[in-house]
Design a protein around this motif. Structure first.
Motif, PDB file in Angstrom:
ATOM      1  N   THR A  88       0.836  -1.200   0.000  1.00 14.11           N
ATOM      2  CA  THR A  88       0.000   0.000   0.000  1.00 14.11           C
ATOM      3  C   THR A  88       0.872   1.252   0.000  1.00 14.11           C
ATOM      4  OG1 THR A  88      -1.428  -1.278   1.441  1.00 14.11           O
ATOM      5  CG2 THR A  88      -2.015   1.010   1.102  1.00 14.11           C
ATOM      6  N   ILE A  89       1.904   1.242   0.848  1.00 18.93           N
ATOM      7  CA  ILE A  89       2.734   2.435   0.954  1.00 18.93           C
ATOM      8  C   ILE A  89       3.549   2.648  -0.323  1.00 18.93           C
ATOM      9  CG2 ILE A  89       4.700   3.429   2.185  1.00 18.93           C
ATOM     10  CD1 ILE A  89       3.503   2.125   4.707  1.00 18.93           C
ATOM     11  N   SER A  90       4.062   1.554  -0.902  1.00 16.89           N
ATOM     12  CA  SER A  90       4.906   1.728  -2.088  1.00 16.89           C
ATOM     13  C   SER A  90       4.080   2.215  -3.286  1.00 16.89           C
ATOM     14  CB  SER A  90       5.601   0.416  -2.443  1.00 16.89           C
ATOM     15  OG  SER A  90       4.660  -0.527  -2.887  1.00 16.89           O
ATOM     16  N   ARG A  91       2.749   1.993  -3.249  1.00 22.31           N
ATOM     17  CA  ARG A  91       1.912   2.477  -4.340  1.00 22.31           C
ATOM     18  C   ARG A  91       1.627   3.968  -4.241  1.00 22.31           C
ATOM     19  NH1 ARG A  91      -1.340  -1.985  -6.321  1.00 22.31           N
ATOM     20  NH2 ARG A  91       0.253  -3.345  -7.194  1.00 22.31           N
ATOM     21  N   GLY A  92       1.759   4.521  -3.011  1.00 21.10           N
ATOM     22  CA  GLY A  92       1.395   5.914  -2.792  1.00 21.10           C
ATOM     23  C   GLY A  92       2.352   6.882  -3.477  1.00 21.10           C
ATOM     24  N   THR A  93       1.885   8.106  -3.714  1.00 20.34           N
ATOM     25  CA  THR A  93       2.743   9.085  -4.365  1.00 20.34           C
ATOM     26  C   THR A  93       3.720   9.691  -3.366  1.00 20.34           C
ATOM     27  OG1 THR A  93       0.869  10.556  -4.077  1.00 20.34           O
ATOM     28  CG2 THR A  93       1.320   9.798  -6.321  1.00 20.34           C
ATOM     29  N   ASP A  94       3.209  10.082  -2.202  1.00 27.51           N
ATOM     30  CA  ASP A  94       4.089  10.615  -1.172  1.00 27.51           C
ATOM     31  C   ASP A  94       4.148   9.604  -0.028  1.00 27.51           C
ATOM     32  OD1 ASP A  94       5.546  12.026   0.622  1.00 27.51           O
ATOM     33  OD2 ASP A  94       3.901  13.364   1.222  1.00 27.51           O
ATOM     34  N   GLN A  95       5.244   8.853   0.008  1.00 31.70           N
ATOM     35  CA  GLN A  95       5.321   7.744   0.961  1.00 31.70           C
ATOM     36  C   GLN A  95       5.347   8.208   2.412  1.00 31.70           C
ATOM     37  OE1 GLN A  95       8.119   4.679   0.213  1.00 31.70           O
ATOM     38  NE2 GLN A  95       7.376   4.294  -1.842  1.00 31.70           N
ATOM     39  N   ASN A  96       5.746   9.483   2.625  1.00 32.31           N
ATOM     40  CA  ASN A  96       5.845   9.963   3.998  1.00 32.31           C
ATOM     41  C   ASN A  96       4.517  10.455   4.554  1.00 32.31           C
ATOM     42  OD1 ASN A  96       8.511   9.485   4.743  1.00 32.31           O
ATOM     43  ND2 ASN A  96       9.190  11.192   3.446  1.00 32.31           N
ATOM     44  N   ALA A  97       3.504  10.567   3.668  1.00 34.21           N
ATOM     45  CA  ALA A  97       2.231  11.142   4.107  1.00 34.21           C
ATOM     46  C   ALA A  97       1.619  10.306   5.225  1.00 34.21           C
ATOM     47  CB  ALA A  97       1.269  11.233   2.927  1.00 34.21           C
ATOM     48  N   LEU A 102      -1.357   5.702   7.676  1.00 37.45           N
ATOM     49  CA  LEU A 102      -2.485   5.324   8.530  1.00 37.45           C
ATOM     50  C   LEU A 102      -3.440   4.393   7.792  1.00 37.45           C
ATOM     51  CD1 LEU A 102      -3.417   8.466  10.629  1.00 37.45           C
ATOM     52  CD2 LEU A 102      -2.355   6.329  11.367  1.00 37.45           C
ATOM     53  N   SER A 103      -3.684   4.699   6.506  1.00 38.49           N
ATOM     54  CA  SER A 103      -4.612   3.836   5.771  1.00 38.49           C
ATOM     55  C   SER A 103      -3.990   2.461   5.557  1.00 38.49           C
ATOM     56  CB  SER A 103      -5.006   4.477   4.438  1.00 38.49           C
ATOM     57  OG  SER A 103      -3.884   4.569   3.600  1.00 38.49           O
ATOM     58  N   ALA A 104      -2.663   2.413   5.344  1.00 40.87           N
ATOM     59  CA  ALA A 104      -1.991   1.116   5.198  1.00 40.87           C
ATOM     60  C   ALA A 104      -2.121   0.314   6.484  1.00 40.87           C
ATOM     61  CB  ALA A 104      -0.513   1.318   4.855  1.00 40.87           C
ATOM     62  N   VAL A 105      -1.888   1.006   7.612  1.00 41.80           N
ATOM     63  CA  VAL A 105      -1.990   0.327   8.904  1.00 41.80           C
ATOM     64  C   VAL A 105      -3.423  -0.142   9.139  1.00 41.80           C
ATOM     65  CG1 VAL A 105      -1.850   0.661  11.404  1.00 41.80           C
ATOM     66  CG2 VAL A 105      -0.031   1.524   9.932  1.00 41.80           C
ATOM     67  N   GLY A 106      -4.390   0.739   8.816  1.00 38.83           N
ATOM     68  CA  GLY A 106      -5.792   0.388   9.012  1.00 38.83           C
ATOM     69  C   GLY A 106      -6.191  -0.821   8.182  1.00 38.83           C
ATOM     70  N   THR A 155      10.598  -2.711  -1.036  1.00 39.79           N
ATOM     71  CA  THR A 155      11.299  -1.773  -0.168  1.00 39.79           C
ATOM     72  C   THR A 155      10.509  -0.479  -0.098  1.00 39.79           C
ATOM     73  OG1 THR A 155      13.345  -2.717  -0.976  1.00 39.79           O
ATOM     74  CG2 THR A 155      13.519  -0.672   0.255  1.00 39.79           C
ATOM     75  N   VAL A 156      10.309   0.050   1.106  1.00 42.55           N
ATOM     76  CA  VAL A 156       9.630   1.333   1.230  1.00 42.55           C
ATOM     77  C   VAL A 156      10.602   2.355   1.819  1.00 42.55           C
ATOM     78  CG1 VAL A 156       7.323   0.393   1.462  1.00 42.55           C
ATOM     79  CG2 VAL A 156       8.698   0.716   3.481  1.00 42.55           C
ATOM     80  N   THR A 157      10.410   3.615   1.463  1.00 42.34           N
ATOM     81  CA  THR A 157      11.287   4.658   1.983  1.00 42.34           C
ATOM     82  C   THR A 157      10.448   5.684   2.722  1.00 42.34           C
ATOM     83  OG1 THR A 157      11.082   5.682  -0.174  1.00 42.34           O
ATOM     84  CG2 THR A 157      13.117   4.481   0.263  1.00 42.34           C
ATOM     85  N   THR A 160       7.711   7.873   8.040  1.00 47.05           N
ATOM     86  CA  THR A 160       6.549   7.753   8.922  1.00 47.05           C
ATOM     87  C   THR A 160       6.296   6.294   9.270  1.00 47.05           C
ATOM     88  OG1 THR A 160       5.697   9.470   7.468  1.00 47.05           O
ATOM     89  CG2 THR A 160       4.259   8.731   9.240  1.00 47.05           C
ATOM     90  N   TYR A 161       6.335   5.438   8.238  1.00 49.57           N
ATOM     91  CA  TYR A 161       6.093   4.016   8.476  1.00 49.57           C
ATOM     92  C   TYR A 161       7.239   3.417   9.295  1.00 49.57           C
ATOM     93  CZ  TYR A 161       5.009  -0.876   7.545  1.00 49.57           C
ATOM     94  OH  TYR A 161       4.711  -2.203   7.686  1.00 49.57           O
ATOM     95  N   ASN A 162       8.436   3.888   9.000  1.00 50.51           N
ATOM     96  CA  ASN A 162       9.635   3.421   9.691  1.00 50.51           C
ATOM     97  C   ASN A 162       9.543   3.629  11.203  1.00 50.51           C
ATOM     98  OD1 ASN A 162      11.963   2.117   9.352  1.00 50.51           O
ATOM     99  ND2 ASN A 162      13.065   3.788   8.370  1.00 50.51           N
TER     100      ASN A 162
END
Lengths: 345, 353
Positions: A88-97, A102-106, A155-157, A160-162
């Motif tokens: 989910t996070i790697s698909r997002g445009t701004d990975q730090n958002a 939160l939506s990935a975690v949810g 790999t995610v960068t 926030t998730y980190n």
């Protein structure tokens, strides 16, 4: 003194203390904790940080085992959770958002709930034995995780998730706080309300419990859902710790470590009784053992043998039958030669 | 009433199973049918010649069936390897039966036995560990099915059990890694402390990369391996073990990791310890996957020995040669290079995996 010996936490605590003591003798600066960029840094912190996911999974497992069940699918749920969150996070445009994370975690938490509910449904309503019911997801789960990651390591960068697995709150790793919060909530719910009693009663005898008005099925489904949730959060912590999702290896053999932690903590696989604090200590014993093996430089070829030997010793010390036998042997030992000598004098 | 409830439960279960099964199937098809466009372009060129070869040597109506037992998907390297094999098999017009052993030897043996039962034309596999293959390889030989090893070797005395071994020379990779280190520290007067993150215990790359590295660095008595532990070729383990190394050892000068993923995990541990990877601790690693090359271009890994996973086209050519009855060498070595940080920066934009 006798009361202390008989307390159910005595032996787990003694073993943990013995392991830590061994480390103290082996490398005196084992207990050193220094501050580094606002983080506390040291072996003890590492043990807590790397042990956090295991503690979490083991807490969920404790409740399942208390209902006379077992959940073999936690390792796979760990992998699925990490895979889904990272995808989910790697698909997002701004990975730090924050909203994306939160939506990935949810999403992940929701899916873990669902997977847990699937296990609970199979066990409670179809009457499949827990070990088989959860084996299905254990085997299929790795496949699902690989389907999500399409066999790649994602790999995610995202800083926030980190934060979930690497961040620090009040100089302590953030993951410790997640685990502590869940531990507190579960202890309060099971020990300050009747829920704990219900779970133990279902573990003793689901039929009788149902007849006296406890909804056995609901209780069983709930504990499996909770176990799934714990595994899902553990998956989030693990994948965020290395900032990547690995469908094949994340949480591999976690179910066995978690069951071991529960057993070391004093909970019986026969169900009907459970010790949450014991489980937490059991999980910490396992993580301390792993770290110790790395630190003292056991050659990789024999690491598993060393681990098995320590676990065997731990289990023997914990067994009351074994302890009694040893003590009896020692007390009733006879020395024929000595007696004879004394008689002549 | 109760019966209805039971019946409905049953029907729901059946429905879910059908749904799940359908999901799995469509997912697989997707995987095979739509490879990423970038990688297929790359594989297309060398595979074209093997496709031509297959047309000439095989009758057009019968497709060659190739059974491939893969180790698993433990790293980015392996995924690239899998992709290369799947794509070049498709271009060569082979019917590829693919299985994933999830790092377990028994799964691989099972897969190979099922290929023997299905009477495939050729079996190819990357052995998880080096030993214990004699029985199943003999079964294949008795069934008259040629076996090709890819990427990892077996330690069987009897080399007639397989036709050829296509893959990298892991000992040479270890030597290259060691040679760079020896060159870097040839003027060093004090002791240089090295820690090693080994691959899966007992696997060919772990054994060979270790021994090749040791061979070379013994020439300089200052170079000392002070700690060595397995990281199972994974990032999570690499990080955990490195963290323990950093606690247990005061002075670490060099890290030698048997693959990029473990090095990437270790980099996180080194950064958490407040040290600079590549500067305070020099890092040598093997593989050259995209993430590794990226870390090298940022100066976090000092030296990468390449281990080329794109051996699909070579495998398909070998399959055709074996079926055509040609003599092929028992050992086919893949072309490989090395990367320093500067070379990695230049190579990064056109890295395919």
């Amino acid at each position: 003194m006798n009361r202390m010996f008989r307390h159910h936490l005595f032996w787990p605590l003694a073993i943990l203390a013995a392991l830590l003591l061994f480390n103290l003798f082996y490398s005196p600066d084992f207990f050193n904790i220094v501050m580094r960029n606002g983080h506390m840094y040291g072996s003890l912190i590492d043990i807590l940080n790397f042990g956090a996911p295991l503690v979490l999974v083991a807490i969920g497992m404790t409740l399942v085992i208390a209902t006379k069940g077992i959940d073999l699918s936690v390792g796979s749920i760990v992998a699925i959770a990490g895979a889904l969150a990272c995808l989910t996070i790697s698909r997002g445009t701004d990975q730090n958002a924050l909203s994306l994370v939160l939506s990935a975690v949810g999403l992940t938490v929701g899916l873990s709930f669902f997977l847990g509910a699937w296990n609970g449904f199979l066990v409670a309503t179809t009457g499949i034995q827990p070990i088989i019911a959860t084996l299905i997801l254990m085997v299929a789960g790795r496949g699902i995780a690989q389907l999500i990651t399409s066999g790649q390591i994602i790999t995610v960068t995202s800083d926030t998730y980190n934060y979930i697995g690497n961040g620090a709150l009040a100089a302590l790793p953030f993951s410790i706080f997640i685990v502590a919060a869940i531990y507190l909530i579960v202890s309060l719910l099971t020990r300050k309300t009747a829920l704990g009693l219900f779970i133990e009663s279902v573990g003793c005898n689901p039929q009788a419990s149902r007849l006296i008005g406890i909804r056995s099925r609901l209780i069983i489904i709930t504990v499996y859902m909770f176990c799934g949730l714990c595994a899902g959060i553990a998956g989030l912590i693990l994948s965020s710790n290395v900032a990547s999702a690995d469908g094949n290896n994340a949480g591999l053999w976690y179910e066995l470590d978690a069951i071991l932690a529960v057993v070391i903590g004093g909970t019986s696989l026969n169900g009907g009784r459970f010790y949450l604090t014991g489980t937490v200590i059991g999980a910490l014993i396992i993580q301390t053992l792993t770290t110790t093996i790395y630190m003292i430089g056991v050659p990789p070829e024999i690491t598993l043998v060393v681990k098995a030997f320590v676990v065997l010793t731990v289990c023997l010390i914990q067994s009351e039958v074994f302890r009694k036998k040893v003590v009896q042997r020692w007390k009733t030992r006879r020395y024929p030669a000595e007696r004879e000598v004394s008689r002549h004098v | 009433m109760k019966r209805i409830a039971k019946l409905s439960t049953l029907s729901v279960l059946v429905l879910i199973m059908v749904f799940v099964a359908a999901c799995g199937k469509s997912g697989n098809n997707n995987n095979n049918a739509s490879p990423s466009p970038k990688a297929s372009e790359a594989a297309a060129a060398p595979a074209a010649e093997s496709a031509a070869a297959s047309e000439s040597s095989q009758p057009a109506d019968k497709k060659v069936v190739l059974g491939f037992a893969q180790v698993g998907a433990e790293s980015g390297w392996r995924s690239a390897n899998t992709k290369s094999i799947q794509e070049s098999a498709a271009t060569a017009g082979f019917d590829l039966k693919f299985s994933d052993a999830q790092q377990k030897q028994e799964n691989q043996i099972k897969a190979i036995r099922s290929y023997i039962q299905q009477k495939v034309d050729v079996i190819a596999f990357s052995p998880v560990v080096e030993s214990g293959w004699d029985t199943v390889l003999k079964e294949a030989k008795e069934a008259g099915i040629p076996v090709i090893l890819t990427d990892r070797a077996v330690d069987s005395e009897d080399t007639s059990l397989y036709k050829t071994f296509i893959g990298s020379d892991f000992v040479e990779e270890g030597r290259k890694a060691g040679q760079w280190l020896v060159d870097q520290y040839k003027d060093a007067s004090g002791e240089v402390n090295i820690v090693e993150l080994q691959g899966t215990t007992g696997s060919a790359p772990a054994n060979d990369r270790k021994s090749g590295f040791l061979d070379v660095i013994t020439s300089n008595p200052n170079l000392k391996i002070i700690a060595s532990q397995t990281g199972d070729f994974t990032r999570a383990k690499g990080k955990e073990v490195m963290q323990a190394f950093l606690q247990a050892n005061k002075k670490i000068d060099v890290l030698y990791a048997h693959n990029d993923d473990m090095a990437l995990g270790a980099i996180q541990a080194i950064e958490a310890a407040g040290l600079k990877p590549g500067v305070d601790i020099k890092i040598i690693s093997v593989d050259g996957v995209h993430d590794g090359i990226q870390a090298a271009s940022e100066g976090k890994i000092n030296f990468i020995v390449e281990c080329n996973p794109l051996l699909g086209p070579q495998l398909m050519t070998a399959v055709n040669d074996v079926l055509a009855g040609k003599d092929i060498p028992l050992r086919i070595v893949t072309e490989e290079g090395t990367f320093t940080s500067e070379q990695a920066l230049a190579a990064l934009p056109n890295r395919q995996y």
